[in-house]
Scaffold this motif. Structure first.
Motif, PDB file in Angstrom:
ATOM      1  N   THR A 108       3.586 -17.877   7.775  1.00 10.73           N
ATOM      2  CA  THR A 108       3.054 -17.270   6.564  1.00 10.73           C
ATOM      3  C   THR A 108       1.537 -17.211   6.627  1.00 10.73           C
ATOM      4  O   THR A 108       0.887 -18.242   6.793  1.00 10.73           O
ATOM      5  CB  THR A 108       3.480 -18.090   5.322  1.00 10.73           C
ATOM      6  OG1 THR A 108       4.898 -18.239   5.326  1.00 10.73           O
ATOM      7  CG2 THR A 108       3.062 -17.381   4.047  1.00 10.73           C
ATOM      8  N   PRO A 109       0.949 -16.009   6.486  1.00 13.20           N
ATOM      9  CA  PRO A 109      -0.515 -15.929   6.530  1.00 13.20           C
ATOM     10  C   PRO A 109      -1.138 -16.593   5.313  1.00 13.20           C
ATOM     11  O   PRO A 109      -0.590 -16.528   4.215  1.00 13.20           O
ATOM     12  CB  PRO A 109      -0.790 -14.422   6.534  1.00 13.20           C
ATOM     13  CG  PRO A 109       0.424 -13.814   5.908  1.00 13.20           C
ATOM     14  CD  PRO A 109       1.578 -14.698   6.294  1.00 13.20           C
ATOM     15  N   PRO A 110      -2.283 -17.235   5.494  1.00 14.97           N
ATOM     16  CA  PRO A 110      -2.937 -17.902   4.367  1.00 14.97           C
ATOM     17  C   PRO A 110      -3.622 -16.913   3.433  1.00 14.97           C
ATOM     18  O   PRO A 110      -3.650 -15.707   3.683  1.00 14.97           O
ATOM     19  CB  PRO A 110      -3.956 -18.822   5.047  1.00 14.97           C
ATOM     20  CG  PRO A 110      -4.245 -18.157   6.347  1.00 14.97           C
ATOM     21  CD  PRO A 110      -2.971 -17.485   6.768  1.00 14.97           C
ATOM     22  N   PHE A 111      -4.151 -17.438   2.358  1.00 13.36           N
ATOM     23  CA  PHE A 111      -4.864 -16.647   1.358  1.00 13.36           C
ATOM     24  C   PHE A 111      -6.329 -16.506   1.760  1.00 13.36           C
ATOM     25  O   PHE A 111      -6.995 -17.483   2.083  1.00 13.36           O
ATOM     26  CB  PHE A 111      -4.758 -17.364   0.002  1.00 13.36           C
ATOM     27  CG  PHE A 111      -5.607 -16.773  -1.083  1.00 13.36           C
ATOM     28  CD1 PHE A 111      -5.203 -15.641  -1.762  1.00 13.36           C
ATOM     29  CD2 PHE A 111      -6.812 -17.354  -1.430  1.00 13.36           C
ATOM     30  CE1 PHE A 111      -5.984 -15.101  -2.779  1.00 13.36           C
ATOM     31  CE2 PHE A 111      -7.606 -16.825  -2.441  1.00 13.36           C
ATOM     32  CZ  PHE A 111      -7.182 -15.696  -3.113  1.00 13.36           C
ATOM     33  N   TYR A 112      -6.815 -15.278   1.782  1.00 13.48           N
ATOM     34  CA  TYR A 112      -8.221 -15.012   2.065  1.00 13.48           C
ATOM     35  C   TYR A 112      -8.815 -14.186   0.923  1.00 13.48           C
ATOM     36  O   TYR A 112      -8.152 -13.295   0.387  1.00 13.48           O
ATOM     37  CB  TYR A 112      -8.400 -14.211   3.358  1.00 13.48           C
ATOM     38  CG  TYR A 112      -7.998 -14.939   4.617  1.00 13.48           C
ATOM     39  CD1 TYR A 112      -8.749 -15.995   5.114  1.00 13.48           C
ATOM     40  CD2 TYR A 112      -6.872 -14.538   5.328  1.00 13.48           C
ATOM     41  CE1 TYR A 112      -8.387 -16.648   6.282  1.00 13.48           C
ATOM     42  CE2 TYR A 112      -6.497 -15.188   6.498  1.00 13.48           C
ATOM     43  CZ  TYR A 112      -7.257 -16.238   6.964  1.00 13.48           C
ATOM     44  OH  TYR A 112      -6.893 -16.884   8.121  1.00 13.48           O
ATOM     45  N   MET A 113     -10.046 -14.466   0.575  1.00  9.15           N
ATOM     46  CA  MET A 113     -10.782 -13.645  -0.378  1.00  9.15           C
ATOM     47  C   MET A 113     -12.120 -13.283   0.245  1.00  9.15           C
ATOM     48  O   MET A 113     -12.926 -14.169   0.573  1.00  9.15           O
ATOM     49  CB  MET A 113     -10.991 -14.373  -1.705  1.00  9.15           C
ATOM     50  CG  MET A 113     -11.566 -13.484  -2.795  1.00  9.15           C
ATOM     51  SD  MET A 113     -11.521 -14.252  -4.438  1.00  9.15           S
ATOM     52  CE  MET A 113     -12.849 -15.454  -4.278  1.00  9.15           C
ATOM     53  N   ILE A 114     -12.330 -11.992   0.477  1.00  5.56           N
ATOM     54  CA  ILE A 114     -13.497 -11.519   1.215  1.00  5.56           C
ATOM     55  C   ILE A 114     -14.336 -10.622   0.305  1.00  5.56           C
ATOM     56  O   ILE A 114     -13.834  -9.631  -0.224  1.00  5.56           O
ATOM     57  CB  ILE A 114     -13.048 -10.725   2.458  1.00  5.56           C
ATOM     58  CG1 ILE A 114     -12.117 -11.584   3.331  1.00  5.56           C
ATOM     59  CG2 ILE A 114     -14.252 -10.242   3.248  1.00  5.56           C
ATOM     60  CD1 ILE A 114     -11.396 -10.818   4.400  1.00  5.56           C
ATOM     61  N   PRO A 115     -15.613 -10.925   0.089  1.00 10.07           N
ATOM     62  CA  PRO A 115     -16.453 -10.075  -0.763  1.00 10.07           C
ATOM     63  C   PRO A 115     -16.601  -8.664  -0.193  1.00 10.07           C
ATOM     64  O   PRO A 115     -16.757  -8.489   1.015  1.00 10.07           O
ATOM     65  CB  PRO A 115     -17.805 -10.797  -0.763  1.00 10.07           C
ATOM     66  CG  PRO A 115     -17.502 -12.200  -0.350  1.00 10.07           C
ATOM     67  CD  PRO A 115     -16.331 -12.103   0.587  1.00 10.07           C
TER      68      PRO A 115
END
Length: 239
Positions: free
Chosen positions: A15-22
């Protein structure tokens, strides 16, 4: 809260992790090419991240596949679930006595007998009710890494800790036959780890939806609250 340093995603190695990219930043003029007049981020995540639901299509194939486990509910993905299925009288079933009561790498089972015992004290579950399993699991183990590995990774990948409580396959099937169309809980998955697929097949195969990774269930009364879950509608999604 979804965050990249805590186990908001389901947590297995596939399962791919959670990423938050500006993608747009107003606060720092040096940030180019992201400098803009607004602030915004791009999210990259599995659709089963944070508090989320499982549509039947998450585990159930379409009848056209010819698979033995296929049912007509395999057609039901995210956008086909009617909003009313995510609403109903909340029936909070205290399962905190099961927390950590299993061997490492396995989950405690929520059984039909446990539900019947709850019914004897609080009244029969009726069609349209939403059983909410209050276990205390996610509130206890949702922590920043490396402590956050205990929530799922240590159970499913390493086998060094007991898993979350969840309904046995026969319990999920029995609840579906009673007219229950939504199950919810403060657990990473409605399926106990050692029978995770079977519990999903049992309920989702009969048209149920599962709402997982809830929090603050200790603040709810046993009966008298009303459950509402409002997911984002996405074409073709499994949850």
């Amino acid at each position: 809260t979804n965050r990249d340093d805590a186990p908001c995603w389901w947590g297995g190695s596939n399962t791919p992790p959670f990423y938050m990219i500006p993608n747009a930043i107003v606060a720092d003029p040096a940030k180019k090419p992201w400098r803009n007049v607004w602030y915004s981020n791009t999210w990259m995540m599995d659709e089963h991240t944070g508090t989320h639901f499982d549509a039947p299509s998450h585990f159930i194939p379409r009848l056209s596949t010819g698979m033995k486990i296929a049912t007509r509910f395999g057609e039901y993905d995210n956008e086909r679930i009617h909003p009313s299925q995510f609403m109903g009288p909340a029936k909070v079933i205290d399962c905190t006595d099961l927390l950590d009561k299993a061997p490492n790498g396995k989950s405690p089972l929520i059984t039909i007998a446990k539900i019947k015992d709850w019914e004897a004290k609080n009244g029969k579950l009726k069609p349209g009710d939403v059983p909410v399993f209050y276990t205390g699991y996610c509130p206890k183990y949702y922590k920043p890494f490396p402590a956050g590995d205990r929530m799922v990774y240590d159970v499913v990948e390493k086998g060094t800790a007991p898993g979350w409580p969840g309904p046995s396959p026969d319990c999920a099937s029995w609840l579906a036959d009673k007219g229950i169309r939504c199950l919810a809980g403060d657990i990473p998955s409605m399926g106990p780890w050692q029978v995770i697929r079977d519990t999903h097949l049992a309920g989702l195969g009969k048209g149920m939806v599962y709402v997982e990774q809830l929090m603050n269930l200790d603040q709810l009364p046993t009966t008298g609250a009303f459950f509402i879950f409002l997911p984002v509608k996405c074409k073709g999604a499994s949850g």
